[in-house]
Enzyme design. Structure first.
Site, PDB file in Angstrom:
ATOM      1  N   GLU A 163       0.824  -1.217   0.000  1.00 49.86           N
ATOM      2  CA  GLU A 163       0.000   0.000   0.000  1.00 49.86           C
ATOM      3  C   GLU A 163       0.857   1.267   0.000  1.00 49.86           C
ATOM      4  O   GLU A 163       0.376   2.346   0.367  1.00 49.86           O
ATOM      5  CB  GLU A 163      -0.951   0.009   1.210  1.00 49.86           C
ATOM      6  CG  GLU A 163      -1.870  -1.180   1.328  1.00 49.86           C
ATOM      7  CD  GLU A 163      -2.871  -1.327   0.188  1.00 49.86           C
ATOM      8  OE1 GLU A 163      -2.891  -0.458  -0.707  1.00 49.86           O
ATOM      9  OE2 GLU A 163      -3.601  -2.322   0.180  1.00 49.86           O
TER      10      GLU A 163
ATOM     11  N   HIS B  89      -2.803   2.178   8.524  1.00 44.01           N
ATOM     12  CA  HIS B  89      -3.876   1.374   7.931  1.00 44.01           C
ATOM     13  C   HIS B  89      -4.069   0.100   8.734  1.00 44.01           C
ATOM     14  O   HIS B  89      -3.105  -0.556   9.116  1.00 44.01           O
ATOM     15  CB  HIS B  89      -3.521   1.030   6.479  1.00 44.01           C
ATOM     16  CG  HIS B  89      -4.435   0.018   5.859  1.00 44.01           C
ATOM     17  ND1 HIS B  89      -5.804   0.186   5.811  1.00 44.01           N
ATOM     18  CD2 HIS B  89      -4.184  -1.174   5.269  1.00 44.01           C
ATOM     19  CE1 HIS B  89      -6.347  -0.863   5.213  1.00 44.01           C
ATOM     20  NE2 HIS B  89      -5.395  -1.709   4.876  1.00 44.01           N
TER      21      HIS B  89
ATOM     22  N   HIS C 149      -7.377  -3.123  10.001  1.00 41.47           N
ATOM     23  CA  HIS C 149      -8.639  -3.798   9.703  1.00 41.47           C
ATOM     24  C   HIS C 149      -9.425  -4.031  10.995  1.00 41.47           C
ATOM     25  O   HIS C 149      -9.653  -5.179  11.386  1.00 41.47           O
ATOM     26  CB  HIS C 149      -8.357  -5.165   9.043  1.00 41.47           C
ATOM     27  CG  HIS C 149      -7.480  -5.133   7.827  1.00 41.47           C
ATOM     28  ND1 HIS C 149      -6.738  -6.233   7.410  1.00 41.47           N
ATOM     29  CD2 HIS C 149      -7.239  -4.156   6.927  1.00 41.47           C
ATOM     30  CE1 HIS C 149      -6.070  -5.930   6.300  1.00 41.47           C
ATOM     31  NE2 HIS C 149      -6.336  -4.673   5.990  1.00 41.47           N
TER      32      HIS C 149
ATOM     33  N   GLU D 279     -17.767  11.353  22.887  1.00 39.64           N
ATOM     34  CA  GLU D 279     -16.488  11.976  22.532  1.00 39.64           C
ATOM     35  C   GLU D 279     -16.236  12.086  21.027  1.00 39.64           C
ATOM     36  O   GLU D 279     -15.346  12.824  20.610  1.00 39.64           O
ATOM     37  CB  GLU D 279     -15.323  11.135  23.090  1.00 39.64           C
ATOM     38  CG  GLU D 279     -15.535  10.642  24.487  1.00 39.64           C
ATOM     39  CD  GLU D 279     -14.933  11.577  25.525  1.00 39.64           C
ATOM     40  OE1 GLU D 279     -13.727  11.484  25.727  1.00 39.64           O
ATOM     41  OE2 GLU D 279     -15.685  12.375  26.111  1.00 39.64           O
TER      42      GLU D 279
ATOM     43  N   HIS E   3     -13.024  -3.157   3.866  1.00 39.74           N
ATOM     44  CA  HIS E   3     -11.589  -3.491   3.946  1.00 39.74           C
ATOM     45  C   HIS E   3     -10.986  -2.999   5.263  1.00 39.74           C
ATOM     46  O   HIS E   3     -10.411  -3.793   5.998  1.00 39.74           O
ATOM     47  CB  HIS E   3     -10.844  -2.901   2.740  1.00 39.74           C
ATOM     48  CG  HIS E   3      -9.375  -3.200   2.730  1.00 39.74           C
ATOM     49  ND1 HIS E   3      -8.670  -3.530   1.597  1.00 39.74           N
ATOM     50  CD2 HIS E   3      -8.462  -3.216   3.734  1.00 39.74           C
ATOM     51  CE1 HIS E   3      -7.405  -3.765   1.901  1.00 39.74           C
ATOM     52  NE2 HIS E   3      -7.263  -3.569   3.194  1.00 39.74           N
TER      53      HIS E   3
HETATM   54  O1  2HA Z   1      -1.647  -6.647   3.370  1.00 41.60           O
HETATM   55  O2  2HA Z   1      -3.656  -4.533   4.653  1.00 41.60           O
HETATM   56  O3  2HA Z   1      -4.380  -3.533   2.343  1.00 41.60           O
HETATM   57  C1  2HA Z   1      -1.660  -5.408   3.897  1.00 41.60           C
HETATM   58  C2  2HA Z   1      -2.968  -4.784   3.709  1.00 41.60           C
HETATM   59  C3  2HA Z   1      -3.390  -4.486   2.353  1.00 41.60           C
HETATM   60 ZN    ZN Z   2      -5.551  -3.728   4.306  1.00 43.15          ZN
END
Ligand code: 2HA
Ligand code: ZN
Length: 270
Positions: free
Chosen positions: A116, A139, A141, A169, A210
């Site tokens: 990414e 980033h 998940h 909040e 995602h």
């Molecule tokens: O593999 O999260 O978006 C890493 C990730 C791809």
């Molecule tokens: Zn990801």
């Protein structure tokens, strides 16, 4: 040269990735982080004249030329960062208008930066253009945020409004709201450009079905955004489908924002 493994930026990265893993936000090789470093941060630890490898990036990022980044590696597990930083992390300097990343430290098994990387570098450019102090793109998940993506409309206004209503909040922590992208193929320049476009307006961007992209002046700030959004999403998932007999009303949100002195997206309230 001082020992880079004892540097504040590597220590903080080890601590943050371990916490993110433990919170269930970064299974397997999921997620990635990049941190903008100043030359004065890295030069006590690295010979900046000594480039280990030159890695092509596949995109242009002229405004980042000469900038240094600490970044997680492709295919690497957050679970492993704290005990194997030199393999799971890298320090790179952007060169050739963004086309090349010069590796100065890390990725010791011959690896490279996260898949990414385009989204990260384009997001850094976008955030720096509106907030020169921004340093971090994160980033991950997070479970409840992802779950919410399947049962809630995916648009900036309604997603933000719902999150604001879930914890008192929220409107104070992210008054600028949350940008939402539809599901897209990850790892591409296209999703990078779409993310960067949202980043001009928001510090939090949802990648539909995602995960999350959060930004900040520090790792703590980006981490704090993730945990606040994820907490609100958890409350939503615990209550969705049940009779809703109480809520935080829009006029109460307005009063709250005024009392904390934050300017928020007024067009996101009814
Ligand atoms: O593999 O999260 O978006 C890493 C990730 C791809
Ligand atoms: Zn990801």
């Amino acid at each position: 040269m001082k020992d880079i493994l004892a540097s504040p930026f590597i220590s903080e990265m080890c601590e943050i990735t371990s916490n993110m893993y433990r919170l269930g936000w970064n299974e397997r090789n999921g997620g990635n982080i990049s941190v903008l470093l100043d030359e004065k941060d890295v030069s006590p630890y690295l010979d900046t004249e000594h480039v280990l490898r030159k890695i092509p990036t596949g995109f242009d990022a002229p405004s980042l030329d000469g900038r240094y980044f600490l970044v997680t590696g492709t295919g690497k597990y957050f679970r492993h960062v704290a005990h194997d930083p030199e393999n799971t992390l890298g320090v790179v300097r952007i060169a050739d208008g963004g086309r090349t990343a010069e590796l100065l430290w890390g990725f010791s098994d011959g690896g490279k930066f996260t898949s990414e990387f385009p989204a990260h570098m384009m997001s850094h450019m976008a955030r720096l253009s509106v907030e020169p102090e921004n340093r971090v793109i994160m980033h991950c998940h997070p479970t409840n945020t992802l779950a919410m993506n399947y049962v809630h409309p995916l648009d900036d206004r309604s997603f933000t409004h719902t999150l604001w209503q879930m914890c008192t909040e929220c409107i104070v922590v992210f008054p600028d709201g949350v940008g939402v992208l539809p599901w897209m193929v990850c790892g591409t320049n296209e999703i990078g450009l779409a993310t960067a476009e949202k980043m001009k307006e928001y510090r939090v961007v949802v990648w539909g079905m995602h995960g999350l992209y959060c930004t900040g002046k520090s790792m703590d700030e980006a981490f704090g955004l993730v945990e606040t959004v994820e907490k609100a999403a958890e409350i939503y998932m615990l209550t969705v489908g049940k009779p809703r007999i109480n809520t935080i009303h829009d006029d109460e949100l307005r009063t709250l924002a005024a009392s904390f002195g934050v300017s928020f997206r007024e067009d996101f309230l009814d």
